[in-house]
Design a protein around this motif. Sequence first.
Motif, PDB file in Angstrom:
ATOM      1  N   ASP A 141      -3.439   5.586  -5.105  1.00 47.44           N
ATOM      2  CA  ASP A 141      -3.706   4.716  -6.241  1.00 47.44           C
ATOM      3  C   ASP A 141      -2.676   4.999  -7.331  1.00 47.44           C
ATOM      4  N   PRO A 142      -1.877   4.011  -7.748  1.00 45.19           N
ATOM      5  CA  PRO A 142      -0.865   4.272  -8.777  1.00 45.19           C
ATOM      6  C   PRO A 142      -1.431   4.430 -10.175  1.00 45.19           C
ATOM      7  N   GLY A 143      -2.707   4.103 -10.369  1.00 48.59           N
ATOM      8  CA  GLY A 143      -3.320   4.292 -11.676  1.00 48.59           C
ATOM      9  C   GLY A 143      -2.884   3.229 -12.670  1.00 48.59           C
ATOM     10  N   ASP A 144      -2.769   3.629 -13.926  1.00 50.47           N
ATOM     11  CA  ASP A 144      -2.485   2.723 -15.033  1.00 50.47           C
ATOM     12  C   ASP A 144      -1.064   2.174 -14.914  1.00 50.47           C
ATOM     13  N   LEU A 145      -0.953   0.846 -14.793  1.00 50.42           N
ATOM     14  CA  LEU A 145       0.354   0.191 -14.689  1.00 50.42           C
ATOM     15  C   LEU A 145       0.728  -0.546 -15.967  1.00 50.42           C
ATOM     16  N   GLY A 146      -0.030  -0.294 -17.044  1.00 53.24           N
ATOM     17  CA  GLY A 146       0.168  -1.066 -18.266  1.00 53.24           C
ATOM     18  C   GLY A 146       1.544  -0.920 -18.871  1.00 53.24           C
ATOM     19  N   SER A 147       2.195   0.224 -18.691  1.00 45.49           N
ATOM     20  CA  SER A 147       3.504   0.433 -19.311  1.00 45.49           C
ATOM     21  C   SER A 147       4.660  -0.038 -18.439  1.00 45.49           C
ATOM     22  N   LEU A 148       4.372  -0.562 -17.264  1.00 49.48           N
ATOM     23  CA  LEU A 148       5.420  -0.921 -16.310  1.00 49.48           C
ATOM     24  C   LEU A 148       6.135  -2.196 -16.740  1.00 49.48           C
ATOM     25  N   GLU A 149       7.443  -2.147 -16.780  1.00 43.92           N
ATOM     26  CA  GLU A 149       8.262  -3.294 -17.178  1.00 43.92           C
ATOM     27  C   GLU A 149       8.495  -4.252 -16.014  1.00 43.92           C
ATOM     28  N   ASN A 150       8.698  -3.710 -14.795  1.00 42.26           N
ATOM     29  CA  ASN A 150       9.115  -4.529 -13.659  1.00 42.26           C
ATOM     30  C   ASN A 150       8.205  -4.309 -12.452  1.00 42.26           C
ATOM     31  N   PRO A 151       7.011  -4.907 -12.427  1.00 43.41           N
ATOM     32  CA  PRO A 151       6.094  -4.728 -11.295  1.00 43.41           C
ATOM     33  C   PRO A 151       6.706  -5.103  -9.953  1.00 43.41           C
ATOM     34  N   SER A 152       7.706  -5.989  -9.953  1.00 41.09           N
ATOM     35  CA  SER A 152       8.323  -6.405  -8.691  1.00 41.09           C
ATOM     36  C   SER A 152       8.976  -5.226  -7.976  1.00 41.09           C
ATOM     37  N   ALA A 153       9.392  -4.197  -8.722  1.00 48.99           N
ATOM     38  CA  ALA A 153       9.994  -3.020  -8.087  1.00 48.99           C
ATOM     39  C   ALA A 153       8.984  -2.313  -7.200  1.00 48.99           C
ATOM     40  N   LEU A 154       7.716  -2.258  -7.625  1.00 48.58           N
ATOM     41  CA  LEU A 154       6.679  -1.640  -6.793  1.00 48.58           C
ATOM     42  C   LEU A 154       6.370  -2.503  -5.574  1.00 48.58           C
ATOM     43  N   ASP A 155       6.329  -3.811  -5.783  1.00 50.08           N
ATOM     44  CA  ASP A 155       6.074  -4.705  -4.647  1.00 50.08           C
ATOM     45  C   ASP A 155       7.165  -4.561  -3.592  1.00 50.08           C
ATOM     46  N   ALA A 156       8.411  -4.487  -4.034  1.00 46.63           N
ATOM     47  CA  ALA A 156       9.519  -4.339  -3.091  1.00 46.63           C
ATOM     48  C   ALA A 156       9.445  -3.000  -2.371  1.00 46.63           C
ATOM     49  N   LEU A 157       9.036  -1.948  -3.081  1.00 44.33           N
ATOM     50  CA  LEU A 157       8.924  -0.631  -2.459  1.00 44.33           C
ATOM     51  C   LEU A 157       7.819  -0.618  -1.408  1.00 44.33           C
ATOM     52  N   ARG A 158       6.691  -1.258  -1.707  1.00 46.29           N
ATOM     53  CA  ARG A 158       5.607  -1.355  -0.718  1.00 46.29           C
ATOM     54  C   ARG A 158       6.086  -2.104   0.524  1.00 46.29           C
ATOM     55  N   ASP A 159       6.769  -3.231   0.298  1.00 43.12           N
ATOM     56  CA  ASP A 159       7.249  -4.021   1.436  1.00 43.12           C
ATOM     57  C   ASP A 159       8.213  -3.206   2.290  1.00 43.12           C
ATOM     58  N   TYR A 160       9.084  -2.451   1.631  1.00 47.20           N
ATOM     59  CA  TYR A 160      10.044  -1.620   2.360  1.00 47.20           C
ATOM     60  C   TYR A 160       9.323  -0.540   3.156  1.00 47.20           C
ATOM     61  N   ARG A 161       8.354   0.114   2.525  1.00 47.29           N
ATOM     62  CA  ARG A 161       7.573   1.148   3.222  1.00 47.29           C
ATOM     63  C   ARG A 161       6.854   0.544   4.426  1.00 47.29           C
ATOM     64  N   ASP A 162       6.237  -0.613   4.234  1.00 50.90           N
ATOM     65  CA  ASP A 162       5.501  -1.257   5.324  1.00 50.90           C
ATOM     66  C   ASP A 162       6.434  -1.648   6.463  1.00 50.90           C
ATOM     67  N   SER A 163       7.652  -2.075   6.118  1.00 50.85           N
ATOM     68  CA  SER A 163       8.596  -2.464   7.173  1.00 50.85           C
ATOM     69  C   SER A 163       9.013  -1.253   8.002  1.00 50.85           C
ATOM     70  N   LEU A 164       9.179  -0.096   7.373  1.00 52.17           N
ATOM     71  CA  LEU A 164       9.518   1.123   8.112  1.00 52.17           C
ATOM     72  C   LEU A 164       8.372   1.547   9.014  1.00 52.17           C
ATOM     73  N   GLU A 165       7.140   1.446   8.503  1.00 48.06           N
ATOM     74  CA  GLU A 165       5.980   1.825   9.310  1.00 48.06           C
ATOM     75  C   GLU A 165       5.818   0.888  10.497  1.00 48.06           C
ATOM     76  N   ALA A 166       6.165  -0.380  10.293  1.00 48.88           N
ATOM     77  CA  ALA A 166       6.052  -1.338  11.391  1.00 48.88           C
ATOM     78  C   ALA A 166       7.033  -1.013  12.508  1.00 48.88           C
ATOM     79  N   VAL A 167       8.238  -0.554  12.114  1.00 44.76           N
ATOM     80  CA  VAL A 167       9.242  -0.185  13.114  1.00 44.76           C
ATOM     81  C   VAL A 167       8.774   1.015  13.918  1.00 44.76           C
ATOM     82  N   VAL A 168       8.194   1.999  13.194  1.00 48.09           N
ATOM     83  CA  VAL A 168       7.698   3.199  13.870  1.00 48.09           C
ATOM     84  C   VAL A 168       6.570   2.843  14.810  1.00 48.09           C
TER      85      VAL A 168
END
Length: 660
Positions: A633-660
């Motif tokens: 759980d990332p917790g409080d995201l209120g101070s985050l300027e660019n939420p898309s960076a987290l979305d991209a990181l999740r997608d990247y992580r998921d793509s690596l797990e899919a390959v494995v």
Amino acid sequence: MKTYLAHGTRFEDTALCRFLNDYGHADLDALHASAREEPTRFWAEVEDAVGLTWHRRYHTVCDLSHGPEWPRWFVGGELDLFENLVGRRARATPEQPALIWEGDDGDLRRFSWRELDDAARRLTTALARLGVCPGERIAMYLPMVPETAVVFLAAARLGAIVLPLFSGYGADAVASRLIDSEAMVMVCADGYLRRGKRVDMLGEARSAAAAAPALAHLLVVPRLGTPWAPQASGQWREWDYRSLVAACDPDTGPTIHGTATPLMILYTSGTTGRPKGVVHTHAGFPLKAAQDLLMAFDLNPGDRLAWITDMGWMMGPWLVFGGLLRGATLVFFEGTPDHPTPDRIWQLVGRHRLTHLGLSPTLARLLMAAGDAGLPQPGQLDSLRVFGSTGEPWNDAPWHWLFESVGQGRCPIINYSGGTEIGGGILGCFPGLAQKPCGFAGPIPGMQADVVDAEGTSLLDQDGDEVGELVLRAPWPGMAHGFWRDAARYLDTYWSRFPGLWVHGDWARVDADGHWFIQGRSDDTLKIAGKRVGPAEYESALVAHPLVAEAVAIGVPHPVKGEVATCFVTLADPAAADSADWHAHETALIAHVAGLLGKPLAPARVHRVSALPRTRNGKILRRLVRAVWLGADPGDLGSLENPSALDALRDYRDSLEAVV
């Protein structure tokens, strides 16, 4: 490591040197000794040096009868904080500039000391008519506009408590803080400009207000000038801020409050649970801010100070209370420092003749990546004497770029580390004294800092520069007056690990020359090959490679090794490495880090990402990278300027797990 001495400032000419001479201290070491051995004398000298005037003078500097966790400062004292900040200067130098504002679009507003005094007195009358009494909470949900300073000042007159909220918060983050504080009034803006785009705030404010039953009034500052009609609501009433204030006569007479009167609640971003509301007082927070500006930044009356920040972060209120108490002119900047051109921040310095500029290491990295376009034009920085920096560790290359390429070796970089709960800094640098890249010359006088091992034993007297926990061995006036309605959480957070020691949560070391270095948050620290390593060491090593623009290092559990380092980088030239080339580049980066830190500390992986999560003032949120990568759980995201960076990181992580 080589030391550097800016050639634009002589220590003999600084406010700190004048302090030493005025109060009979032989040198900085003698001052530290006096603060440690005679704290009553030291803090009395500090309040005298920053020029506090008392309605009733205190009879005891510090009462520790309730323990170091709950000190009582300047006991018996009463003061008119507004008089100290503005009133006396509005009489002495009424037409001198107190505040200058520059908008994202280049709009300018200027307030003399007389005008700032008048605006705050009128708002005081308006708030009193709305029923605001001493102890009531006033939420401030505003961008960097002049009204922020006016709200602080009016609340101080009334003895009300201000809640400065980050202007980028969404409705949920605002609502949670309104609910926790039971704020009666919120001052918000209709919106603001960011990179030329209009950003709505009123809609978010109304959504938050609907979830906060104690809120009775919403005062709307028309920053964008968009016509609006007060929304009908059975719960709260809406007011046009400027019309309301203009209809009120200035409040007159003294406004006297005890030194321990709550001044402000600064909410910190929590990883889980409700946010922590750090309480600061009338005497403590302004005194600490002004002391640090005097001793560490050499800020003097008439100087001009700007800091690229937001009022929702500690540095915003610090700028207002500390800067005004020092008699400086505040310069507020609404926009982003690289818009519409990379040299916008240097234009700001030249246009307003700034003497002091605060910026983040991330901003330096961003401008450095712009090449020549990120450098100032000849003459733009002629007025500048000091760079300030806080919020995150430096890397070597951008530090040298700022010091040498931008400042031409003339302006010291005052690296400054403390926090919301500190009310200012623990560590700093000092104009006119030697500094090391990315480091600190030492503790701010009065801060009894130490580095300890897991048992609480000091590491300062041992050979080498072993990394340990940063702690404080004595209280100071600017420290948190607890958490809002949560004393147990305050004690557990800072005082529960070692009896009588404030554990700050930073991992630090002191080298053989006495220079201090922050290695990152202690809960971010990695343990690799049996050695504790700060993430900043990995990040600095990676940023030193020409391929890398920014980096984050986290510890990832490993079934055999316990923990391995995993790093994430953005590229200096995103087109430099397509997917077919990345494996070779990753291998080279791992070897590069191993060459600098040693083979046992080589990272397991280096991943490239398009962006790293950051706050608006540029601080990279390492905890969010780790949480997303580990599926927590990332917790409080209120101070985050660019939420898309987290979305991209999740997608990247998921793509690596899919390959494995």
